[in-house]
Design a protein around this motif. Structure first.
Motif, PDB file in Angstrom:
ATOM      1  N   ALA A   1      34.141   4.886  47.909  1.00 27.71           N
ATOM      2  CA  ALA A   1      33.581   3.626  47.406  1.00 27.71           C
ATOM      3  C   ALA A   1      32.161   3.871  46.913  1.00 27.71           C
ATOM      4  O   ALA A   1      31.333   4.440  47.629  1.00 27.71           O
ATOM      5  CB  ALA A   1      33.594   2.567  48.497  1.00 27.71           C
ATOM      6  N   GLY A   2      31.912   3.502  45.670  1.00 26.44           N
ATOM      7  CA  GLY A   2      30.586   3.644  45.087  1.00 26.44           C
ATOM      8  C   GLY A   2      30.248   5.010  44.545  1.00 26.44           C
ATOM      9  O   GLY A   2      29.134   5.239  44.075  1.00 26.44           O
ATOM     10  N   TYR A   3      31.216   5.960  44.544  1.00 28.94           N
ATOM     11  CA  TYR A   3      30.899   7.330  44.129  1.00 28.94           C
ATOM     12  C   TYR A   3      32.138   8.053  43.604  1.00 28.94           C
ATOM     13  O   TYR A   3      33.212   7.998  44.213  1.00 28.94           O
ATOM     14  CB  TYR A   3      30.349   8.122  45.312  1.00 28.94           C
TER      15      TYR A   3
ATOM     16  N   VAL B   1      28.951  12.539  37.498  1.00 30.97           N
ATOM     17  CA  VAL B   1      28.811  11.808  38.751  1.00 30.97           C
ATOM     18  C   VAL B   1      28.531  10.355  38.406  1.00 30.97           C
ATOM     19  O   VAL B   1      27.540  10.046  37.738  1.00 30.97           O
ATOM     20  CB  VAL B   1      27.680  12.378  39.636  1.00 30.97           C
ATOM     21  N   ALA B   2      29.434   9.489  38.829  1.00 33.46           N
ATOM     22  CA  ALA B   2      29.247   8.037  38.715  1.00 33.46           C
ATOM     23  C   ALA B   2      28.885   7.555  40.112  1.00 33.46           C
ATOM     24  O   ALA B   2      29.583   7.877  41.077  1.00 33.46           O
ATOM     25  CB  ALA B   2      30.532   7.378  38.233  1.00 33.46           C
ATOM     26  N   GLU B   3      27.770   6.804  40.201  1.00 35.35           N
ATOM     27  CA  GLU B   3      27.323   6.398  41.531  1.00 35.35           C
ATOM     28  C   GLU B   3      26.599   5.065  41.480  1.00 35.35           C
ATOM     29  O   GLU B   3      25.739   4.840  40.626  1.00 35.35           O
ATOM     30  CB  GLU B   3      26.386   7.465  42.113  1.00 35.35           C
ATOM     31  N   LEU B   4      26.973   4.202  42.417  1.00 32.47           N
ATOM     32  CA  LEU B   4      26.303   2.914  42.579  1.00 32.47           C
ATOM     33  C   LEU B   4      25.263   3.031  43.684  1.00 32.47           C
ATOM     34  O   LEU B   4      25.526   3.670  44.708  1.00 32.47           O
ATOM     35  CB  LEU B   4      27.309   1.823  42.957  1.00 32.47           C
ATOM     36  N   ASP B   5      24.115   2.376  43.495  1.00 29.56           N
ATOM     37  CA  ASP B   5      23.106   2.332  44.564  1.00 29.56           C
ATOM     38  C   ASP B   5      23.635   1.553  45.762  1.00 29.56           C
ATOM     39  O   ASP B   5      23.449   1.945  46.906  1.00 29.56           O
ATOM     40  CB  ASP B   5      21.809   1.702  44.071  1.00 29.56           C
ATOM     41  N   THR B   6      24.283   0.419  45.482  1.00 31.55           N
ATOM     42  CA  THR B   6      24.892  -0.394  46.542  1.00 31.55           C
ATOM     43  C   THR B   6      26.235  -0.904  46.046  1.00 31.55           C
ATOM     44  O   THR B   6      26.414  -1.145  44.851  1.00 31.55           O
ATOM     45  CB  THR B   6      24.013  -1.615  46.921  1.00 31.55           C
ATOM     46  N   VAL B   7      27.162  -1.070  46.961  1.00 32.49           N
ATOM     47  CA  VAL B   7      28.478  -1.621  46.619  1.00 32.49           C
ATOM     48  C   VAL B   7      28.396  -3.136  46.754  1.00 32.49           C
ATOM     49  O   VAL B   7      28.047  -3.639  47.824  1.00 32.49           O
ATOM     50  CB  VAL B   7      29.574  -1.042  47.538  1.00 32.49           C
ATOM     51  N   PRO B   8      28.691  -3.863  45.681  1.00 29.82           N
ATOM     52  CA  PRO B   8      28.597  -5.324  45.746  1.00 29.82           C
ATOM     53  C   PRO B   8      29.700  -5.944  46.600  1.00 29.82           C
ATOM     54  O   PRO B   8      30.679  -5.286  46.951  1.00 29.82           O
ATOM     55  CB  PRO B   8      28.728  -5.756  44.283  1.00 29.82           C
TER      56      PRO B   8
END
Length: 176
Positions: free
Chosen positions: A62-64, A129-136
Motif C-alpha cells: 500500500a502506497g508503494y 518507484v511510485a510512492e505516496l507520502d501518506t495513504v488517504p
C-alpha cells in the motif's frame, strides 16, 4: 413433497474493505519461484500495451510500488536510448500497481492527468518507484497525485512524473 431451494445469487456490491484481487495475486505469487515475473506477465495480458516495456514488479505494498524494465530494442528510440514514451509506460505501470495495492476493492480509480520531466538520456534499463507520502482514507471521491521517479541502472534520476488518478466508490452492481 418437493423441496425448493432459493436460487444462488451473486452479491450486488463488492466488499467495502480489503485489497483488490490484483494485490491478492501479488501477495500469493511474490515468494514463489518466478512469481514476480508471472504476476507481471498477467498484468501485461490484462493491459497489453505494458508488454512493450516488459516491466516486472519488484516490490509492492500500500502506497508503494517498485518496478524494473530492461533496455531492449523494443524500447529504443532513434538514438539508441530508452524512449521517453516507453519510460512513461513504465511510470504508468508502477502507478497502476500502486493504485491496485492502495485503493480498496470497494473503489475504482482512473488516470486523469500526467506531468512528466525528462531529466537525462537513459542508456540502461530503468527502475520506477511510485510512492505516496501518506495513504488517504478514501472517504470521499478525490484526485490522488501519485509521484513516480525513474532511475537508470547507475542510480541517476532520468525522469520524474506525477500521475493524478480519480478515485471513487464503485457503483453497486445491478441485480442479475
Amino acid at each position: 413433497m418437493t423441496h425448493m431451494t432459493a436460487p444462488t445469487t451473486r452479491p450486488t456490491t463488492r466488499p467495502t474493505t480489503g485489497p483488490t484481487s490484483t494485490f491478492g495475486r501479488w501477495r500469493r505469487l511474490r515468494t514463489v519461484p518466478l512469481g514476480r515475473r508471472i504476476f507481471s506477465a498477467a498484468v501485461w495480458l490484462r493491459a497489453p500495451y505494458f508488454a512493450t516495456v516488459l516491466p516486472t514488479v519488484t516490490e509492492l505494498r500500500a502506497g508503494y510500488c517498485a518496478a524494473r524494465a530492461p533496455k531492449w530494442w523494443g524500447v529504443h528510440n532513434h538514438i539508441g536510448t530508452f524512449h521517453a514514451i516507453a519510460a512513461c509506460n513504465l511510470a504508468e505501470f508502477a502507478m497502476g500497481m500502486l493504485a491496485e495495492a492502495t485503493v480498496p476493492a470497494s473503489h475504482r480509480w482512473l488516470p486523469k492527468a500526467m506531468t512528466v520531466e525528462y531529466l537525462a538520456k537513459a542508456t540502461t534499463g530503468l527502475r520506477a518507484v511510485a510512492e505516496l507520502d501518506t495513504v488517504p482514507s478514501f472517504d470521499e471521491p478525490a484526485e490522488l497525485p501519485v509521484p513516480v521517479h525513474i532511475h537508470d541502472a547507475d542510480g541517476q534520476l532520468v525522469m520524474r512524473a506525477v500521475i493524478t488518478i480519480w478515485v471513487t466508490p464503485r457503483p453497486a452492481s445491478p441485480p442479475r
